[in-house]
Design an enzyme around this catalytic site. Structure first.
Site, PDB file in Angstrom:
ATOM      1  N   ASP D  26       3.813 -14.044  -9.967  1.00 15.75           N
ATOM      2  CA  ASP D  26       2.759 -14.016 -10.975  1.00 15.75           C
ATOM      3  C   ASP D  26       2.790 -15.305 -11.801  1.00 15.75           C
ATOM      4  O   ASP D  26       3.577 -16.211 -11.507  1.00 15.75           O
ATOM      5  CB  ASP D  26       2.912 -12.745 -11.821  1.00 15.75           C
ATOM      6  CG  ASP D  26       4.197 -12.733 -12.643  1.00 15.75           C
ATOM      7  OD1 ASP D  26       4.784 -13.790 -12.912  1.00 15.75           O
ATOM      8  OD2 ASP D  26       4.607 -11.621 -13.037  1.00 15.75           O
ATOM      9  N   TRP D  56       4.925   7.521  12.368  1.00 17.45           N
ATOM     10  CA  TRP D  56       4.223   8.691  11.837  1.00 17.45           C
ATOM     11  C   TRP D  56       3.068   9.141  12.730  1.00 17.45           C
ATOM     12  O   TRP D  56       2.859  10.346  12.903  1.00 17.45           O
ATOM     13  CB  TRP D  56       3.711   8.430  10.415  1.00 17.45           C
ATOM     14  CG  TRP D  56       4.726   7.971   9.419  1.00 17.45           C
ATOM     15  CD1 TRP D  56       4.517   7.077   8.395  1.00 17.45           C
ATOM     16  CD2 TRP D  56       6.102   8.375   9.279  1.00 17.45           C
ATOM     17  NE1 TRP D  56       5.669   6.902   7.669  1.00 17.45           N
ATOM     18  CE2 TRP D  56       6.653   7.679   8.187  1.00 17.45           C
ATOM     19  CE3 TRP D  56       6.916   9.241   9.990  1.00 17.45           C
ATOM     20  CZ2 TRP D  56       7.983   7.837   7.775  1.00 17.45           C
ATOM     21  CZ3 TRP D  56       8.243   9.391   9.593  1.00 17.45           C
ATOM     22  CH2 TRP D  56       8.760   8.708   8.508  1.00 17.45           C
ATOM     23  N   THR D  68       6.008  10.108   4.440  1.00 17.05           N
ATOM     24  CA  THR D  68       6.994  10.589   3.463  1.00 17.05           C
ATOM     25  C   THR D  68       6.585  10.144   2.062  1.00 17.05           C
ATOM     26  O   THR D  68       7.182   9.250   1.483  1.00 17.05           O
ATOM     27  CB  THR D  68       8.388  10.001   3.793  1.00 17.05           C
ATOM     28  OG1 THR D  68       8.236   8.575   3.930  1.00 17.05           O
ATOM     29  CG2 THR D  68       8.959  10.583   5.062  1.00 17.05           C
ATOM     30  N   PRO D  69       5.540  10.777   1.515  1.00 17.08           N
ATOM     31  CA  PRO D  69       5.075  10.334   0.196  1.00 17.08           C
ATOM     32  C   PRO D  69       6.128  10.555  -0.894  1.00 17.08           C
ATOM     33  O   PRO D  69       7.030  11.370  -0.753  1.00 17.08           O
ATOM     34  CB  PRO D  69       3.838  11.181  -0.055  1.00 17.08           C
ATOM     35  CG  PRO D  69       3.889  12.286   0.922  1.00 17.08           C
ATOM     36  CD  PRO D  69       4.702  11.814   2.086  1.00 17.08           C
TER      37      PRO D  69
END
Lengths: 155, 155, 155, 155
Positions: D26, D56, D68-69
């Site tokens: 940044d 997945w 896999t949240p």
């Protein structure tokens, strides 16, 4: 794209608003350019939803259409922007073809005092298609003919 | 770009490797296109550092150069990619001008079995400049003549 | 953080609005979680600018302060969001210390019909510092005491 | 998380390598923190694929599992990193429960001269679930019991 474009003389324009954030800028303190494409993609979708086209996940159920992936893009960067800037992205469809279309954008920044012509920050012209998944492969896509109903909503 | 380009017949090519991640893909399960520009920007920088050009923050101290912002880009998307794919990005400078240059890229995906020609995923051609801050404004930039030493390192 | 926090009983809350875009979502069709941190960082900055704190590049000229980097974050994800959702991010400073502060957020989604309590999507609590560059190293940072003027603006 | 965790004393660790790019930083010239979560998510997936868990989209066909949240995350930022830095992300599963697990990460940077202990840049601990779509709603998810076969591969 060998298809013959159809002129869109009175093409509808939809404006999408973006505020440039600190994290959108790089160590040179200007917008890191991939972020313009992020915003342009959002402007593309807002164009369609503002015109009344259902969101992609609804459209998928009735038509199989997943979205409008990019085939080709050209962009010209005119002035830099930095955090705190308020940008307006004008989006329109400048040509329709059987299974692809051209979407054109202008990214503008209003003058801080609100008077005078806005600054042109960048402009972009894309060729996109309406896409569905290929049979039996949910990670590959194919172009589908542009539904007449969508075209009617957007012009 | 009215400057006359100088041909770069035997232009040096540097390959940058990228693994497509789950989060790089959108609900259509293909790479969300702004990510290609993220990877191409990294490939651009790797080109220069591999050629022996110091990183921008070192170059800034001696030359004021902050980076190589984009003036113009054209990209063509040929095939889709998805997560798990291993991409190779070939980067080279295809033309040098006094204060701008053209950088060209090909994004390829090797065949899963390692044999045969790789798939062309997308290709891109950019015009970039070497930039320094404008006097008295650390959020605006200006083009500077390309240092001969940098050009010598990269060809 | 051994510093003793000062309670901020009537802490000011600033709301930041976000529209979830197609490209913010992953192949599971829900927001890819790093995007929540992108939005929370924007909400953090909006909090300060809404309170009247000058943008970082102005503050840097007078105080050397570059921003408010993160020291620690804790987040809890309660419900998923997807594209088209309109989110409200409530931001406030829940504790001030000599050189660090705690910033707390709630990400909410209004009910589509506009009635009833909004859904809580996620909440987050961060420790941040006000930072300046270390002497002689423009890529390293150090904490600076929080200016009393900033604290006064934000409470 | 009321489930009783099962200790994973000799938990397998998989290392994921990341090169910090210019665009990851940044205007303060340090990594913009949401990028750490981008890399940690990639490290999470590399952990599973390195352990032999299918990607997945293959797992979805046989088990309905989409990914896999995240349920919960805690991160501590110790030192800053900037572009050109080479980071190693160590990932392991530190606890398994019936339908959730804890994944722990350390982000390290080797010393430039290759000798001595690496710098700890940040560390992170997450609770994740294995998720499938809810019946009839392809944009909402539910937790599923962790398949014994996956757990066996990862320990």
């Amino acid at each position: 794209m060998p298809e013959t474009p159809v002129a869109a003389p009175a093409s509808r324009t939809v404006v999408h608003h973006v505020r440039v954030e600190f994290g959108d800028c790089d160590p040179a303190r200007i917008v890191w350019f991939p972020n313009y494409f992020r915003w342009i993609d959002a402007a593309s979708q807002h164009f369609f939803t503002t015109c009344g086209v259902p969101p992609w996940h609804e459209l998928e159920k009735t038509t199989g259409i997943l979205g409008t992936p990019l085939v080709d893009t050209q962009a010209r960067f005119v002035k830099t922007a930095s955090y705190g800037d308020l940008l307006q992205i004008e989006a329109r469809v400048s040509a329709w073809r059987r299974s692809s279309f051209t979407q054109s954008y202008r990214v503008l920044r209003a003058q801080p005092d609100g008077t005078g012509a806005p600054d042109l920050i960048m402009e972009c012209e894309e060729v996109r298609i309406f896409a569905a998944h290929r049979d039996g492969d949910d990670r590959a896509i194919r172009a589908v003919p542009i539904p007449e109903s969508i075209r009617a909503l957007c012009t």
